[in-house]
Design an enzyme around this catalytic site. Structure first.
Site, PDB file in Angstrom:
ATOM      1  N   ARG A 175       0.889  -1.276   0.038  1.00  0.00           N
ATOM      2  CA  ARG A 175      -0.047   0.042  -0.007  1.00  0.00           C
ATOM      3  C   ARG A 175       0.689   1.234   0.169  1.00  0.00           C
ATOM      4  O   ARG A 175       0.577   2.300   0.585  1.00  0.00           O
ATOM      5  CB  ARG A 175      -1.076   0.161   1.198  1.00  0.00           C
ATOM      6  CG  ARG A 175      -1.881  -1.018   1.211  1.00  0.00           C
ATOM      7  CD  ARG A 175      -2.856  -1.235   0.154  1.00  0.00           C
ATOM      8  NE  ARG A 175      -3.626  -2.353   0.114  1.00  0.00           N
ATOM      9  CZ  ARG A 175      -3.187  -3.516  -0.551  1.00  0.00           C
ATOM     10  NH1 ARG A 175      -2.031  -3.414  -1.116  1.00  0.00           N
ATOM     11  NH2 ARG A 175      -3.736  -4.588  -0.656  1.00  0.00           N
ATOM     12  N   SER A 223     -10.137  -0.663   4.058  1.00  0.00           N
ATOM     13  CA  SER A 223      -9.292  -0.798   5.287  1.00  0.00           C
ATOM     14  C   SER A 223      -8.786   0.330   5.765  1.00  0.00           C
ATOM     15  O   SER A 223      -8.223   1.115   5.121  1.00  0.00           O
ATOM     16  CB  SER A 223      -8.022  -1.826   4.961  1.00  0.00           C
ATOM     17  OG  SER A 223      -8.556  -3.193   4.497  1.00  0.00           O
ATOM     18  N   GLU A 293      -3.890   3.174   6.775  1.00  0.00           N
ATOM     19  CA  GLU A 293      -4.017   3.085   5.395  1.00  0.00           C
ATOM     20  C   GLU A 293      -4.484   4.225   4.574  1.00  0.00           C
ATOM     21  O   GLU A 293      -4.111   4.699   3.632  1.00  0.00           O
ATOM     22  CB  GLU A 293      -4.589   1.508   4.812  1.00  0.00           C
ATOM     23  CG  GLU A 293      -4.462   1.378   3.346  1.00  0.00           C
ATOM     24  CD  GLU A 293      -4.619  -0.022   3.008  1.00  0.00           C
ATOM     25  OE1 GLU A 293      -4.562  -0.901   3.819  1.00  0.00           O
ATOM     26  OE2 GLU A 293      -5.547  -0.018   1.808  1.00  0.00           O
TER      27      GLU A 293
END
Ligand SMILES: Cc1cc2nc3c(=O)[nH]c(=O)nc-3n(C[C@H](O)[C@H](O)[C@H](O)COP(=O)(O)OP(=O)(O)OC[C@H]3O[C@@H](n4cnc5c(N)ncnc54)[C@H](O)[C@@H]3O)c2cc1C
Length: 300
Positions: A175, A223, A293
């Site tokens: 990510r 998320s 995130e």
């Protein structure tokens, strides 16, 4: 209205001024951007950067806002969406695909499957754009976009046009990429040839699985935290007994504990309050530090 907005609207008549970002994020949260504008080609983008430089304005790129928490006082400067030319998905030959930064990831997955190309099926469930996906190195346990990237087209504000960069100049990890402060215009991916029927079946299977395990019909950003090495955040939050926990209008999802949902007109402050509670609980119970995130932008 800011002093420069009048001039900006002369240059971009379709621009929106004091535009609530809650209309442009999947969280449906966020205060106003000074201006939000869609640009359709590199020449328009170049004009925008000349204006921004003259007025010392920050410029922020926006995809689908599916990984963004925009703070309650909004964003100063200009928010840009890439439309038109930037939404094209092209197949120049062989197993290559060239996708504009404004194209949607699920569309990319479907178009590639239709052409018998495999490698991006898992992106069918990621509701962002190619630009946001490249910056975030979007993906799932089945794979990440970075693994199939050959070149990325970057806008160079000083030159007023884009240029391709590739190979060693690109870095992707979980990510994360080294494209974060760049303006991504397009990506060229190298896929593999496969059997169209098998690839389409895989896409459908992945789509079906996600709709059962993720709250895809609520206001959220996927998320919230990255999984720490060897652990799953959702499991940690669940084991700490925090599923369903509420702060103002924000709630830890009952379906997936690493998702926060805006189900009752949440503010960004509500979400951040909940984030801190989750972090503190996971830290004290498991001695694990959670990293966000989701990208937090704007003024508190
Ligand atoms: C229901 C749901 C499920 C999700 N599941 C997943 C998943 O399985 N895997 C996953 O990885 N993500 C997932 N996400 C998160 C999100 O979809 C991805 O991170 C996606 O890549 C973000 O793309 P975006 O276009 O919405 O980017 P945005 O949220 O608009 O922006 C994200 C960041 O990228 C920057 N950016 C956007 N476009 C550009 C550009 N052209 N040039 C430079 N910078 C740019 C923005 O400034 C910002 O910093 C999910 C989200 C939701 C709502």
């Amino acid at each position: 209205m800011t002093a420069w907005a009048e001039d900006f609207r002369k240059l971009f008549p379709h621009a929106r001024v004091d535009e609530p970002m809650s209309r442009h994020t999947t969280f449906h949260i966020g205060g106003p951007a000074d201006a939000l504008v869609a640009v359709h080609d590199e020449a328009q983008l170049a004009r925008l950067y000349v204006f921004a430089r003259r007025h010392a304005l920050p410029v922020m790129l926006l995809g689908r806002g599916s990984n963004l928490l925009v703070l309650d006082r909004g964003i100063r400067g200009v928010v840009v969406r890439l439309k038109g030319d930037f939404e094209r998905i092209e197949f120049p030959g062989g197993t290559l695909v060239r996708a504009g930064a404004g194209a949607r990831l699920p569309q990319l997955a479907m178009d590639c499957a239709e052409r018998g190309l495999t490698g991006v099926e898992t992106l069918v469930g990621v509701p962002g754009t190619v630009g946001g996906g490249l910056v975030m190195n979007a993906g799932t346990r089945e794979g990440e976009i970075g693994a199939v990237v050959r070149r990325v087209r970057i806008f160079e504000p000083e030159l007023g046009k884009g240029a391709w960069i590739g190979g060693g100049a690109l870095r992707f990890s979980y990510r994360k990429s080294n494209l974060e402060n760049r303006v991504v215009l397009a990506g060229e991916l190298e896929l593999k040839a496969g059997v169209k029927g098998d690839i389409l079946a895989r896409v459908r299977e992945l789509q079906g699985r996600r709709s059962q395990t993720r709250p895809i019909h609520t206001f959220n950003v996927g998320s919230v935290f990255k999984n720490p090495p060897g652990r799953f955040v959702a499991q940690l939050i669940q084991e700490a007994g925090l599923k369903g926990l509420r702060r103002g209008g924000a709630k830890v999802s009952d379906l997936h504990a690493n998702f926060i949902e805006n189900d009752q007109g949440a503010t960004a402050a509500d979400v951040l309050g909940l984030v801190e509670t989750l972090r503190e609980a996971v830290r004290s119970r498991f001695n694990v530090e959670l990293e966000l995130e989701v990208k937090v932008v704007g003024e508190a």
